[in-house]
Design an enzyme around this catalytic site. Structure first.
Site, PDB file in Angstrom:
ATOM      1  N   HIS A 112      10.418  -0.564  31.452  1.00 47.90           N
ATOM      2  CA  HIS A 112       9.439  -1.446  30.785  1.00 47.90           C
ATOM      3  C   HIS A 112       8.244  -0.623  30.286  1.00 47.90           C
ATOM      4  O   HIS A 112       7.754  -0.822  29.179  1.00 47.90           O
ATOM      5  CB  HIS A 112       8.954  -2.536  31.748  1.00 47.90           C
ATOM      6  CG  HIS A 112       9.908  -3.685  31.889  1.00 47.90           C
ATOM      7  ND1 HIS A 112      10.176  -4.546  30.841  1.00 47.90           N
ATOM      8  CD2 HIS A 112      10.632  -4.130  32.936  1.00 47.90           C
ATOM      9  CE1 HIS A 112      11.041  -5.469  31.247  1.00 47.90           C
ATOM     10  NE2 HIS A 112      11.342  -5.226  32.523  1.00 47.90           N
TER      11      HIS A 112
ATOM     12  N   THR B 234      11.182  -1.038  36.129  1.00 44.11           N
ATOM     13  CA  THR B 234       9.759  -1.069  35.781  1.00 44.11           C
ATOM     14  C   THR B 234       9.403   0.113  34.879  1.00 44.11           C
ATOM     15  O   THR B 234       8.652  -0.024  33.918  1.00 44.11           O
ATOM     16  CB  THR B 234       8.912  -1.014  37.069  1.00 44.11           C
ATOM     17  OG1 THR B 234       9.289  -2.102  37.898  1.00 44.11           O
ATOM     18  CG2 THR B 234       7.428  -1.104  36.757  1.00 44.11           C
TER      19      THR B 234
HETATM   20 ZN   LIG Z   1      11.051   0.493  41.226  1.00 45.65          ZN
END
Ligand SMILES: [Zn+2]
Ligand SMILES: [Zn+2]
Length: 337
Positions: A42, A39
């Site tokens: 990202h 994440t």
């Molecule tokens: Zn994570």
């Protein structure tokens, strides 16, 4: 107090900030370790700019010490804690169903609100869990991704004797594989990164490649029936295209990866084999409790997953290296280095 601020455009700035001031119901934390995960990569690439503000502080996999906590909160100075990084409304349909981690107005600490990449951090005490002294800092810093894995395995209802195929052997795939194995499943992991293949094998996991090699393996392993449960953890459209080939009649596919774009999926296989597909995201409190139990009992090997510890000052470089996908599994930021 130092913190890492997201500047947009693939840049983090390490700067000074004032010491966090806890509000009512919050504890003041001194951060020890923060994991970097997919994440965060990202975010780094700008994919979550609609959620992460400029100047925002990321980090949602946090281990910290309590510096001060409200009286009667059950926490006190010196407690070593992990943070369940979710702010929820408690009133919407999802919250009332027991799925508050899917709250309609969910805010994730380290994404939508400030996270752990700062030396001091004020967090609601309701979001803290104490970690056993037997866990090292590196192990405790992996409790958050382990809670993802315990949630995924619980939601897929993996049973003793199940044959479980995990597509993608990064940190989450590796943890899912170990949790499922501890639950009595026979597990195989599909992975091609040589560093990760070797690491997974050192954990005693069966590792297979992709493409025809994977198909042949599943064929032989399951006597042509297909696996009971397949976890899609790669986020690669090619995996989504072929995942239906590996599942038995009435079998289950668990979608753990983030596919940011719609991708082709063989719906005919869902019809022909009456398959089930479900999503699996984040975690409930019981998944955290289970993660801490598995870690404390040594049921899941966490320390070998840590490839590197970097100081906060090296965050930019660490992100760039992680993105290149080289010989790395989990990278932790050591806020006290
Ligand atoms: Zn994570
Ligand atoms: Zn809600």
């Amino acid at each position: 107090m130092r913190a890492a601020f997201y500047e947009g455009g693939g840049r983090f700035r390490i700067g000074e900030t004032s010491r966090s001031r806890p509000e009512a119901g919050e504890a003041l934390l001194q951060v020890r370790r923060v994991g970097i995960c997919g994440t965060d990569l990202h975010i780094f690439q700008g994919h979550l700019d609609h959620r992460v503000p400029r100047g925002g502080v990321i980090g949602h996999e946090t281990l910290a010490d309590v510096v001060e906590a409200p009286a009667g909160s059950g926490f006190q100075a010196g407690d070593r804690v992990v943070v369940e990084p979710l702010l929820v409304c408690g009133a919407c349909r999802a919250c009332r169903m027991g799925a508050s981690y899917l709250c309609r107005s969910l805010r994730v600490l380290g994404v939508d609100a400030p996270g752990g990449m700062q030396e001091t951090w004020a967090v609601p005490v309701t979001r803290l869990l104490r970690v056993p002294a037997s866990l090292s800092d590196d192990e405790a810093a992996l409790v958050e991704p382990l809670a993802v894995a315990t949630h995924d395995v619980r939601r897929a209802a993996v049973k003793t004797g199940d044959r479980v195929l995990v597509l993608g052997g990064g940190p989450i795939g590796a943890l899912i594989a170990m949790v499922a194995r501890d639950g009595g499943a026979e597990v195989a992991v599909s992975e091609i990164n040589p560093f990760r293949v070797e690491l997974l094998r050192s954990l005693g996991l069966e590792v297979v490649g992709t493409g025809p090699a994977l198909a042949a393996h599943v064929e032989g392993w399951t006597d042509g029936d297909g696996a009971d449960v397949v976890f899609e953890v790669t986020g690669n459209p090619a995996a989504a295209r072929t995942m239906t080939e590996f599942v038995r009649v009435w079998g289950t596919i668990s979608m753990v990866a983030i596919h940011a774009e719609p991708v082709p999926v063989d719906l005919y296989r869902f019809f022909a084999r009456e398959l089930t597909l479900h999503g699996s995201r984040l975690y409930a409190r019981e998944d955290w409790d289970e993660a801490i139990r598995l870690a404390a009992e040594g049921k899941v090997a966490l320390a070998p997953l840590v490839s590197r510890r970097i100081p906060l000052a090296d965050l930019q470089q660490g992100m760039e290296e992680a993105l290149r996908g080289g010989p790395v599994m989990k990278v932790l930021v050591d806020l006290r280095a």
